[in-house]
Design an enzyme around this catalytic site. Structure first.
Site, PDB file in Angstrom:
ATOM      1  N   SER A 128      48.656  62.377  28.392  1.00 31.81           N
ATOM      2  CA  SER A 128      48.305  61.072  27.711  1.00 31.81           C
ATOM      3  C   SER A 128      46.258  61.214  27.273  1.00 31.81           C
ATOM      4  O   SER A 128      46.108  61.489  29.194  1.00 31.81           O
ATOM      5  CB  SER A 128      48.508  60.182  27.271  1.00 31.81           C
ATOM      6  OG  SER A 128      47.603  59.049  26.639  1.00 31.81           O
ATOM      7  N   LYS A 182      56.797  59.449  28.488  1.00 31.46           N
ATOM      8  CA  LYS A 182      55.148  59.583  28.110  1.00 31.46           C
ATOM      9  C   LYS A 182      55.833  58.922  26.211  1.00 31.46           C
ATOM     10  O   LYS A 182      54.846  58.393  25.427  1.00 31.46           O
ATOM     11  CB  LYS A 182      54.675  60.906  27.233  1.00 31.46           C
ATOM     12  CG  LYS A 182      53.289  61.229  26.351  1.00 31.46           C
ATOM     13  CD  LYS A 182      52.993  60.511  26.191  1.00 31.46           C
ATOM     14  CE  LYS A 182      52.120  60.863  25.505  1.00 31.46           C
ATOM     15  NZ  LYS A 182      51.229  61.288  24.214  1.00 31.46           N
ATOM     16  N   HIS A 185      54.907  55.465  26.975  1.00 26.76           N
ATOM     17  CA  HIS A 185      53.581  55.423  26.715  1.00 26.76           C
ATOM     18  C   HIS A 185      53.238  55.441  25.286  1.00 26.76           C
ATOM     19  O   HIS A 185      52.618  54.153  24.922  1.00 26.76           O
ATOM     20  CB  HIS A 185      52.795  56.569  27.137  1.00 26.76           C
ATOM     21  CG  HIS A 185      51.374  56.138  27.491  1.00 26.76           C
ATOM     22  ND1 HIS A 185      50.940  56.549  25.710  1.00 26.76           N
ATOM     23  CD2 HIS A 185      50.297  55.653  27.455  1.00 26.76           C
ATOM     24  CE1 HIS A 185      50.412  56.423  26.410  1.00 26.76           C
ATOM     25  NE2 HIS A 185      49.599  56.159  27.161  1.00 26.76           N
ATOM     26  N   ASN A 186      53.853  55.944  24.176  1.00 29.59           N
ATOM     27  CA  ASN A 186      52.963  56.082  22.670  1.00 29.59           C
ATOM     28  C   ASN A 186      53.679  54.757  22.112  1.00 29.59           C
ATOM     29  O   ASN A 186      52.925  54.776  21.475  1.00 29.59           O
ATOM     30  CB  ASN A 186      54.078  57.529  22.159  1.00 29.59           C
ATOM     31  CG  ASN A 186      53.284  58.709  22.572  1.00 29.59           C
ATOM     32  OD1 ASN A 186      52.789  58.807  23.299  1.00 29.59           O
ATOM     33  ND2 ASN A 186      52.877  59.237  21.468  1.00 29.59           N
ATOM     34  N   GLU A 189      51.804  51.439  23.387  1.00 28.26           N
ATOM     35  CA  GLU A 189      50.395  52.232  22.617  1.00 28.26           C
ATOM     36  C   GLU A 189      50.602  51.498  20.868  1.00 28.26           C
ATOM     37  O   GLU A 189      49.222  50.733  20.525  1.00 28.26           O
ATOM     38  CB  GLU A 189      50.044  54.002  22.292  1.00 28.26           C
ATOM     39  CG  GLU A 189      48.758  54.551  21.797  1.00 28.26           C
ATOM     40  CD  GLU A 189      49.302  56.253  21.502  1.00 28.26           C
ATOM     41  OE1 GLU A 189      49.162  56.497  22.964  1.00 28.26           O
ATOM     42  OE2 GLU A 189      48.701  56.397  20.803  1.00 28.26           O
TER      43      GLU A 189
HETATM   44  C1  6PG Z   1      48.247  60.285  24.003  1.00 34.20           C
HETATM   45  C2  6PG Z   1      48.457  59.590  22.510  1.00 34.20           C
HETATM   46  C3  6PG Z   1      48.844  60.886  21.232  1.00 34.20           C
HETATM   47  C4  6PG Z   1      48.573  60.934  20.134  1.00 34.20           C
HETATM   48  C5  6PG Z   1      49.327  59.565  19.755  1.00 34.20           C
HETATM   49  C6  6PG Z   1      49.001  59.662  17.855  1.00 34.20           C
HETATM   50  O1  6PG Z   1      48.704  59.364  25.187  1.00 34.20           O
HETATM   51  O2  6PG Z   1      47.091  60.926  24.090  1.00 34.20           O
HETATM   52  O3  6PG Z   1      49.457  58.724  21.977  1.00 34.20           O
HETATM   53  O4  6PG Z   1      49.963  61.632  22.066  1.00 34.20           O
HETATM   54  O5  6PG Z   1      47.145  60.560  19.666  1.00 34.20           O
HETATM   55  O6  6PG Z   1      50.421  60.698  18.911  1.00 34.20           O
HETATM   56  O7  6PG Z   1      50.289  58.839  17.781  1.00 34.20           O
HETATM   57  P1  6PG Z   1      50.577  58.475  15.799  1.00 34.20           P
HETATM   58  O8  6PG Z   1      50.167  59.938  15.547  1.00 34.20           O
HETATM   59  O9  6PG Z   1      51.288  58.737  15.704  1.00 34.20           O
HETATM   60  O10 6PG Z   1      49.618  57.220  15.529  1.00 34.20           O
END
Ligand code: 6PG
Length: 475
Positions: A128, A182, A185-186, A189
């Site tokens: 990430s 991960k 984590h997302n 996010e």
């Molecule tokens: C990270 C982000 C990366 C990516 C996401 C965006 O941890 O660096 O999460 O994995 O930017 O996948 O996700 P979306 O396109 O679904 O918003």
């Protein structure tokens, strides 16, 4: 030169990981499906370190010192399987394939098992931090075997972000554990971004502030307990003026949030595990709602209250900060509970404190807040929820009057706050003495003889609802 690691898939994430490795003194073999990207990388960044460009799978594999370490940075799904099919036959027992993409952990489990049978290590690794993180230091979440981590760990910790001298990289657990973490984590996010977006909406329409003024509010918050990368970039986005129109940038962007799937996977998995990650689910659904242009066109103009800014709108910002903080505690508490449940389900010995530790830097949700979570798990590794940690419990207690008033105001003004309100409902649900689930049990027993338990004695019971006596039997 013999390369001690190789990267295949040289789009921006792969390219930046390769550069990060080379900048740390590793000799990096390069490979890409099309040659152009490989040549381009060496031409533009060749002076950053030692690269070994290769132009076929055979050449790539031959360039690697044994046991070979191949980092795969291609699109999740079929492209990853295609790369594995291409390289696996060329590898020898003990070699390691590191999948650094956003793979579904179930795919990682399947691939790991298939390759293990061939004597190969498959290391599903969450990375990430976006493009910048890949280049300057991401947060790295490797799964796979302890044996593979013994060889890869030193290289991965080299290129990871550090916080107070601690690298943001740790072995999460076997097979799919890294990609599972991960994924969550997302999901977190998504939840955090949605909560910040709701705070913005309230500052705009309940407090009546302009985007530039709201940018200042976020800057202020960023020097407090909400200090985080996401708050920091939110201020930047809100302060930005569109060059073409002179309008605030946020007003010229189409209000349809997109998603690539990791938030959805988190929710789907949480449903299977029976863990209510309402913050992540609401955030994912809010993106879907925003993106359904036809439905929104059909529904636009349905009646609701006018969004008239409230009296004392500027002071309301402090209430919104508290609501955001409390909702954030809930969202993270839910996400960590999902990791705990996944670990139990799949037999992964995941250390939640270690996860918080490596999320303090490098990743998209990096924040001082993660250090508080680390400390909470250090104080009690068996903490049932972050909400019962003494520090978080006190902070949420102090925030809750504001939290309730913010949700009430949003409801009154017709401003959708699914994140704030569902977080509050979760909090109230968890702390409730009695829940109406008792009534649900009665309904289930009534129409389907699904039985129930009693509060006053053990056993399983059914009431003969259709009879005049409505007698209870123990079943
Ligand atoms: C990270 C982000 C990366 C990516 C996401 C965006 O941890 O660096 O999460 O994995 O930017 O996948 O996700 P979306 O396109 O679904 O918003």
């Amino acid at each position: 030169a013999e390369a001690n690691i190789g990267v295949t898939g040289l789009a921006v994430m792969g390219r930046n990981l390769a550069r990060n490795l080379a900048r740390h003194g590793h000799t990096v073999a390069l490979h890409n499906r099309t040659e152009g990207r490989t040549r381009d990388l060496v031409e533009r960044y060749g002076d950053e370190g030692t690269f070994v460009p290769t132009y076929s799978a055979e050449e790539f594999v031959a360039a690697l010192a044994r046991p070979r370490k191949l980092v795969v940075m291609v699109k999740a799904g079929q492209p990853t399987d295609a790369v594995i099919e291409e390289f696996a036959p060329l590898l020898e027992p003990g070699d390691m394939i590191v999948d650094a993409g956003n793979a579904h952990f179930a795919d990682t489990r399947r691939r790991e098992q298939a390759l293990r049978e061939k004597g190969l290590h498959f290391v599903g690794t969450g990375v990430s931090g976006g493009e910048e993180g890949a280049l300057h230091g991401p947060s790295i979440m490797p799964g796979g075997s302890a044996e593979a981590y013994a060889a890869l760990g030193p290289i991965l910790t080299d290129i990871a972000a550090t916080v107070d001298g601690t690298p943001c990289c740790t072995h999460i657990g076997p097979d799919g554990a890294g990609h599972f973490v991960k994924m969550v984590h997302n999901g977190i996010e998504y939840a955090d971004m949605q909560l910040i977006a709701e705070a913005y909406d309230l500052l705009r329409h309940a407090s009546g502030l302009s985007p530039a003024e709201i940018a200042e509010v976020f800057r202020g918050w960023n020097s407090g307990r909400l200090n985080s990368y996401l708050i920091e970039i939110t201020a930047e986005v809100l302060a930005h003026t569109d060059a073409a129109t002179g309008q605030p940038f946020v007003d010229v962007v189409a209000d349809r949030a997109e998603q690539k799937g990791t938030g959805r996977w988190t929710v789907q998995t949480a449903l299977d595990l029976g863990i209510p990650v309402t913050g992540i689910a609401e955030a994912t659904f809010a993106r879907s709602l925003s993106g359904d242009a036809a439905l929104r066109d059909a529904a636009r103009g349905l009646p609701g209250p006018a969004r008239t800014p409230i009296e004392g709108g500027a002071d309301f910002a402090a209430d919104i900060e508290r609501a955001l903080y409390a909702s954030k505690v809930v969202a993270y508490a839910q996400g960590f509970n999902q990791i705990q449940a996944g670990a139990k389900e799949y037999g992964w010995p995941i250390d939640l404190g270690a996860v918080a530790t490596i999320w303090r830097g490098g990743c998209i949700i990096r924040a001082g807040f993660l250090d508080d979570i680390r400390a909470a798990y250090a104080a009690d590794p068996a903490l049932p929820t972050l909400l019962t940690d003494a520090g978080f419990a006190a902070a949420v207690r102090d925030a809750q009057d504001s939290w309730r008033s913010v949700v009430a105001t949003a409801v009154r003004l017709g401003i959708p706050v699914p994140g704030f309100s569902s977080a509050l409902a979760y909090y109230d649900g968890l702390r409730a003495e009695r829940l109406p689930a008792a009534l649900v049990q009665g309904q289930r027993d009534y129409f389907g003889a699904h039985t129930y338990q009693r509060v006053d004695r053990p056993g399983t019971f059914h009431t003969e609802w259709a009879t005049r006596e409505q007698a209870e039997t123990e079943v």
